[in-house]
Design an enzyme around this catalytic site. Structure first.
Site, PDB file in Angstrom:
ATOM      1  N   GLY A   1     -21.717 103.903 -51.419  1.00  0.00           N
ATOM      2  CA  GLY A   1     -20.930 102.870 -52.106  1.00  0.00           C
ATOM      3  C   GLY A   1     -20.708 101.632 -51.256  1.00  0.00           C
ATOM      4  O   GLY A   1     -20.908 100.500 -51.699  1.00  0.00           O
TER       5      GLY A   1
ATOM      6  N   HIS B   1      -1.637  80.446 -37.399  1.00  0.00           N
ATOM      7  CA  HIS B   1      -0.250  80.122 -37.752  1.00  0.00           C
ATOM      8  C   HIS B   1       0.478  81.346 -38.299  1.00  0.00           C
ATOM      9  O   HIS B   1       1.490  81.216 -38.970  1.00  0.00           O
ATOM     10  CB  HIS B   1      -0.245  78.971 -38.760  1.00  0.00           C
ATOM     11  CG  HIS B   1      -0.854  77.732 -38.176  1.00  0.00           C
ATOM     12  ND1 HIS B   1      -0.127  76.805 -37.459  1.00  0.00           N
ATOM     13  CD2 HIS B   1      -2.149  77.301 -38.130  1.00  0.00           C
ATOM     14  CE1 HIS B   1      -0.933  75.849 -37.036  1.00  0.00           C
ATOM     15  NE2 HIS B   1      -2.174  76.123 -37.416  1.00  0.00           N
TER      16      HIS B   1
HETATM   17  O1  F6P Z   1     -12.847 105.228 -52.048  1.00  0.00           O
HETATM   18  C1  F6P Z   1     -13.810 106.190 -52.173  1.00  0.00           C
HETATM   19  C2  F6P Z   1     -15.042 105.694 -52.876  1.00  0.00           C
HETATM   20  O2  F6P Z   1     -15.836 106.783 -53.157  1.00  0.00           O
HETATM   21  C3  F6P Z   1     -15.818 104.648 -52.077  1.00  0.00           C
HETATM   22  O3  F6P Z   1     -16.611 105.203 -51.107  1.00  0.00           O
HETATM   23  C4  F6P Z   1     -16.553 103.952 -53.159  1.00  0.00           C
HETATM   24  O4  F6P Z   1     -17.090 102.736 -52.724  1.00  0.00           O
HETATM   25  C5  F6P Z   1     -15.459 103.811 -54.191  1.00  0.00           C
HETATM   26  O5  F6P Z   1     -14.738 105.031 -54.094  1.00  0.00           O
HETATM   27  C6  F6P Z   1     -15.909 103.560 -55.599  1.00  0.00           C
HETATM   28  O6  F6P Z   1     -16.714 104.592 -56.085  1.00  0.00           O
HETATM   29  P1  F6P Z   1     -17.579 104.405 -57.383  1.00  0.00           P
HETATM   30  O7  F6P Z   1     -18.568 103.318 -57.129  1.00  0.00           O
HETATM   31  O8  F6P Z   1     -18.231 105.730 -57.616  1.00  0.00           O
HETATM   32  O9  F6P Z   1     -16.654 104.023 -58.520  1.00  0.00           O
END
Ligand code: F6P
Length: 529
Positions: free
Chosen positions: A248, A365
């Protein structure tokens, strides 16, 4: 003796030495600078000397960074706990030949999807859409949102908006004022199960229906799950798929980057991919002592694991990289915030640092006071372009550059008590009050920083920068012997949120919860409108 022990000894022997001394009689400014194409990484304003660098480079060599890198690029299943290859690099392998996963070349599929994205982006850009709303979270939001902001001078497509938070405030504020008839909604979710994204997607669909739009034509999906996108009612012609070997937080290069492609056009998106491919080639070909991802990683290891500086500030003197710190928080902290080694044994040392920051000069700042005079040392990573995009405002850029260079200089040089006393004396203070006033004006200095310079923040350069950080995270993960590509640490909270939902809604008894949670729920119930 291990390299870790040698590094600890080298730290002990040099920790009080002035960084400024390291420049005496040496060509340190050049020697501690490395290049990848037009990009320059200066790590001379750190306490790393030649002997320490040699040990760090030996650590990288003996950790088999090169072997593990080759394994990643060749499609080995290095994401061991999810049993997956890690091949986001294939998404930008525009002319690099076959990439095999389980004996199958994945490039024809990658290039075919890219060609479909180009056609779709072209159609959207010429079909009178005024706005694009990308609904996603984590890697399905931060990459495209950060890149769209970074490349705003190249926008010639519809406006792009990003909805990520399940807080109704997010979607409500973003949809307000949009015309549902001329808005495209892109649902970006690798799994197509993420509760925040699916909740927002259903809300957007209802909004579109209610306001005269047609979700059957104006919704697209980016996902690895074709079944689930079909169940949601999105026609296969507007679904852009990718494989599970794209993590992801590494996914902006493929379908998840569609909103960026629509904003800047397929040609500029190609330049973005080529910049990343250029960094991939550098990472694979450059010797370790000239290799930017390796040097960034070793600087990070030195500051975090050896000097025990628990955080690092990312400080882009480039307003349009304002989201880079947030993007890197996911990239670095979700990748390397682990407590066990690959074998499952507890990690022998601290793992990923806390990453934070903001665009300069605004940060100056706000929090730079602590960076300069606080009791903790915070290694700073500056990013700076030689050119801005506003030729009519060249004087702004000169000021920006001067400020960036001044900060790294001030961090290194500091201001002595004697110099502070002169300043206090010039203000008319005398005696004990002079001494007191002077002490407040002392800067300890000797605070490390690095600077990444590039000619201009164009699509190619942005591709280089993101790929540079991806590989830096990879190298740090290898040296720390952790698995950088899973994210089990996000699971428990998700599970508990699901089981708490009926408690919050009031259909389940809160007394089964721990006393603190039960009391918090009780407050919410009592104060609910
Ligand atoms: O936060 C966990 C996670 O699995 C991330 O690694 C990923 O980018 C996100 O959730 C979104 O996941 P998806 O693309 O499956 O909705």
């Amino acid at each position: 003796m291990t390299h870790w022990t040698t590094l600890a000894q080298q730290y002990d022997a040099t920790k009080d030495r002035a960084i400024t001394e390291l420049f005496d009689g040496s060509d340190r400014a050049a020697d501690f600078t490395a290049r990848a194409g037009d990009m320059v990484f200066d790590y001379s304003k750190t306490n790393i000397d030649s002997a320490t660098r040699d040990t760090l480079l030996a650590l990288a060599r003996d950790s088999d960074v090169a072997g593990r890198r080759d394994a990643m690029f060749s499609g080995a299943r290095i994401n061991e706990t999810e049993d997956r290859a890690v091949l986001h690099t294939a998404l930008r392998n525009l002319d690099g030949g076959p990439v095999m996963v389980d004996g199958v070349d994945v490039m024809p599929e990658v290039l075919a999807t890219l060609a479909r994205m180009r056609n779709f982006a072209h159609d959207v850009r010429s079909a009178g859409y005024t706005d694009v709303v990308n609904i996603g979270i984590g890697g399905s939001d931060l990459g495209p949102a950060m890149a769209v902001q970074a490349l705003s001078p190249y926008h010639d497509g519809p406006r792009c908006h990003f909805v990520s938070n399940v807080d109704g405030a997010d979607i409500s504020d973003k949809l307000r004022g949009l015309d549902a008839k001329t808005t495209l909604v892109i649902v970006a979710s690798k799994t197509f199960t993420t509760i925040e994204t699916m909740t927002n997607a259903r809300t957007a669909r209802a909004w579109m229906r209610e306001h005269g739009g047609d979700p059957t034509r104006q919704f697209a999906a980016l996902s690895t799950s074709e079944d689930k996108t079909a169940d949601f009612g999105i026609d296969a012609s507007r679904v852009f798929g990718f494989e599970d070997w794209v993590g992801g937080r590494y996914s902006v290069w493929g379908p998840i980057g569609l909103s960026l492609m629509i904003a800047i056009g397929p040609q500029a998106f190609d330049a973005f991919l080529r910049g990343a491919q250029d960094m991939d080639r550098h990472f694979c070909a450059a010797e370790v002592h000239e290799n930017l991802p390796v040097l960034l990683a070793l600087t990070g290891i030195w500051h975090n694991q050896i000097c025990d500086h628990a955080t690092r500030a990312v400080l882009p003197y480039d307003e349009r990289l304002g989201m880079l710190p947030s993007y890197l928080q996911q990239l670095e902290m979700e990748s390397n915030g682990k407590g066990v080694q690959r074998s499952g044994a507890n990690s022998l040392r601290h793992t990923g640092p806390v990453v934070w920051g903001a665009a300069g000069t605004n940060g100056q700042h706000a929090f730079y006071q602590l960076i300069h005079q606080g009791t903790r040392v915070i290694p700073c990573e500056f990013l700076l372009a030689a050119n801005g995009h506003e030729p009519d405002l060249a004087h702004h850029h000169q000021l920006l550059v001067a400020n960036c260079l001044a900060q790294s200089q001030a961090l290194m040089k500091g201001r002595s008590l004697d110099a502070a006393r002169e300043i206090a004396a010039a203000k008319g203070f005398t005696g004990a009050e002079l001494d007191r006033q002077a002490r407040h004006r002392v800067f300890p200095g000797n605070r490390p920083s690095t600077t990444l310079l590039y000619p201009k923040l164009d699509p190619f350069t942005l591709g280089q920068i993101i790929a540079l950080y991806e590989h830096r995270v990879f190298v740090e993960g290898i040296i720390l012997d952790i698995i950088s590509f899973d994210q089990w640490g996000v699971e428990l909270g998700k599970e508990l949120a699901t089981s708490l939902q009926p408690v919050v809604e009031g259909t389940e008894d809160p007394s089964n919860q721990d006393p603190s949670t039960a009391a918090l729920v009780s407050y919410i119930h009592q104060h609910r409108d």
